[in-house]
Write a protein that holds these residues in place. Sequence first.
Motif, mmCIF file in Angstrom:
data_model
loop_
_atom_site.group_PDB
_atom_site.id
_atom_site.type_symbol
_atom_site.label_atom_id
_atom_site.label_comp_id
_atom_site.label_asym_id
_atom_site.label_seq_id
_atom_site.Cartn_x
_atom_site.Cartn_y
_atom_site.Cartn_z
ATOM 1 N N HIS A 233 0.840 -1.194 0.000
ATOM 2 C CA HIS A 233 0.000 0.000 0.000
ATOM 3 C C HIS A 233 0.877 1.246 0.000
ATOM 4 C CE1 HIS A 233 -3.509 -2.498 0.871
ATOM 5 N NE2 HIS A 233 -2.785 -3.098 1.803
ATOM 6 N N MET A 234 0.310 2.339 -0.529
ATOM 7 C CA MET A 234 0.952 3.647 -0.448
ATOM 8 C C MET A 234 0.224 4.476 0.606
ATOM 9 S SD MET A 234 3.476 3.542 -2.570
ATOM 10 C CE MET A 234 3.948 5.230 -2.149
ATOM 11 N N LEU A 235 0.986 5.091 1.480
ATOM 12 C CA LEU A 235 0.391 5.950 2.497
ATOM 13 C C LEU A 235 -0.315 7.128 1.822
ATOM 14 C CD1 LEU A 235 0.283 6.096 5.626
ATOM 15 C CD2 LEU A 235 2.137 7.778 5.491
ATOM 16 N N GLY A 236 -1.533 7.398 2.249
ATOM 17 C CA GLY A 236 -2.318 8.474 1.653
ATOM 18 C C GLY A 236 -3.315 7.996 0.623
ATOM 19 N N GLU A 237 -3.268 6.689 0.307
ATOM 20 C CA GLU A 237 -4.241 6.083 -0.593
ATOM 21 C C GLU A 237 -4.987 4.996 0.183
ATOM 22 O OE1 GLU A 237 -2.323 4.543 -4.045
ATOM 23 O OE2 GLU A 237 -1.721 6.517 -4.795
ATOM 24 N N ALA A 238 -6.308 4.931 0.022
ATOM 25 C CA ALA A 238 -7.089 3.917 0.718
ATOM 26 C C ALA A 238 -6.527 2.524 0.423
ATOM 27 C CB ALA A 238 -8.555 4.007 0.302
ATOM 28 N N PRO A 239 -6.426 1.677 1.453
ATOM 29 C CA PRO A 239 -6.940 1.828 2.815
ATOM 30 C C PRO A 239 -5.998 2.547 3.779
ATOM 31 C CG PRO A 239 -6.061 -0.364 2.544
ATOM 32 C CD PRO A 239 -5.933 0.299 1.207
ATOM 33 N N ARG B 213 -4.230 11.571 -0.848
ATOM 34 C CA ARG B 213 -3.129 12.538 -0.825
ATOM 35 C C ARG B 213 -1.806 11.809 -1.066
ATOM 36 N NH1 ARG B 213 -5.662 14.011 4.665
ATOM 37 N NH2 ARG B 213 -5.380 12.134 5.923
ATOM 38 N N ARG B 214 -0.830 12.584 -1.529
ATOM 39 C CA ARG B 214 0.482 12.022 -1.826
ATOM 40 C C ARG B 214 1.497 12.642 -0.897
ATOM 41 N NH1 ARG B 214 1.097 10.510 -8.078
ATOM 42 N NH2 ARG B 214 3.240 10.218 -7.390
ATOM 43 N N TYR B 215 2.341 11.800 -0.370
ATOM 44 C CA TYR B 215 3.468 12.260 0.429
ATOM 45 C C TYR B 215 4.710 12.172 -0.451
ATOM 46 C CZ TYR B 215 0.276 11.723 4.363
ATOM 47 O OH TYR B 215 -0.797 11.829 5.206
ATOM 48 N N ARG B 216 5.265 13.319 -0.755
ATOM 49 C CA ARG B 216 6.396 13.366 -1.678
ATOM 50 C C ARG B 216 7.711 13.122 -0.929
ATOM 51 N NH1 ARG B 216 7.279 14.905 -6.832
ATOM 52 N NH2 ARG B 216 9.391 15.604 -7.323
ATOM 53 N N ASP B 217 8.616 12.461 -1.607
ATOM 54 C CA ASP B 217 9.978 12.256 -1.115
ATOM 55 C C ASP B 217 10.572 13.612 -0.725
ATOM 56 O OD1 ASP B 217 12.671 11.640 -0.785
ATOM 57 O OD2 ASP B 217 12.867 10.622 -2.712
ATOM 58 N N SER B 218 11.102 13.701 0.504
ATOM 59 C CA SER B 218 11.656 14.977 0.986
ATOM 60 C C SER B 218 13.064 15.240 0.497
ATOM 61 C CB SER B 218 11.674 14.997 2.523
ATOM 62 O OG SER B 218 10.390 14.819 3.052
ATOM 63 N N GLY B 219 13.712 14.220 -0.090
ATOM 64 C CA GLY B 219 15.112 14.395 -0.418
ATOM 65 C C GLY B 219 15.929 14.530 0.865
ATOM 66 N N MET B 220 17.211 14.799 0.716
ATOM 67 C CA MET B 220 18.064 14.901 1.895
ATOM 68 C C MET B 220 19.258 15.787 1.623
ATOM 69 S SD MET B 220 19.932 11.869 4.102
ATOM 70 C CE MET B 220 21.477 11.910 3.181
ATOM 71 N N ARG B 221 19.665 16.528 2.610
ATOM 72 C CA ARG B 221 20.928 17.278 2.574
ATOM 73 C C ARG B 221 21.515 17.234 3.972
ATOM 74 N NH1 ARG B 221 20.349 22.697 4.586
ATOM 75 N NH2 ARG B 221 18.173 23.113 5.141
ATOM 76 N N TRP B 222 22.809 17.335 4.049
ATOM 77 C CA TRP B 222 23.459 17.331 5.353
ATOM 78 C C TRP B 222 23.444 18.742 5.915
ATOM 79 C CZ3 TRP B 222 23.814 12.919 7.599
ATOM 80 C CH2 TRP B 222 23.983 11.755 6.847
#
Length: 278
Positions: free
Chosen positions: A102-108, A117-126
């Motif tokens: 399952h994808m978070l934000g999609e039923a169930p 709703r979609r949770y987008r990848d936040s990426g990363m930086r130090w």
Amino acid sequence: MYRAVVHGGAAHGPSDPWHLVRTAGTVLAVHAHPDDESLATGALLADLSSRGTRVVVVTATRGEEGEVVPGAIPEDDDRPLEEVRALEVRRALGALGVDEHHMLGEAPALAEGAAPRRYRDSGMRWVREGVAGPSETAGPTSFTHQDLDQEIADLSALIAHVRPDVVLGYDDQGTYGHPDHLRAHEATAGAARAQGVPFVEVASEPDPEAAADGEPFAFRDQPGSASALAAALRAYRTQLTVIGDLEGVPGGVRVRHVGGQIQDVPLRTGLRIPAESE
């Protein structure tokens, strides 16, 4: 067969994380991006599936911010990266013997009455040495920038739907400290607590000595998972390259990430029940 490698001793019965996981009929594993389920828990999930445990995986983001291994996507393939990675995760889970994703934000995995709703990848930086934060381009829809209570509500809805006996998630180090992993830890702990389901943390460090800080982890090997783990990791052509098998006990798979980092993925998993969950 499990071979125990326990740091700091281990309890037996309901307070032992391995007892909870091995006797569970259904295990829900929570991950931040496609490939995390294989890198962090692949050997364990394959082992559980082979034993007849119902394993369900939920992924918070689609990994949109990931770099791509040169040549992994043909030049004439104009699909967005998230579509490619969606196919990769399906193939990887198939190799691990996991049928439910399952994808978070999609039923169930969505709070009752809420619009998808979609949770987008936040990426990363130090941000500074040893401390990571979201990328500078992370927008309001990124996983780390959205409301934590909303994320807990979505994950709680999935727990109520799946009705797992155990919820697996990252420890408070979030594997290598990626901000999405840290947020996934918070959301998982909060949702498991809200639903009254045991939360079992997976050690960020595969070495029992390195994982010794704080509450102890109990480590066990999954030696029969080698081929499944290797196949799952090979599914992620855009993100990494499998470069060899690890020799010795417990063995495992060596990979090179898109940025050139070498990682040894062992057939060993450390688990613990966080103090607040006991």
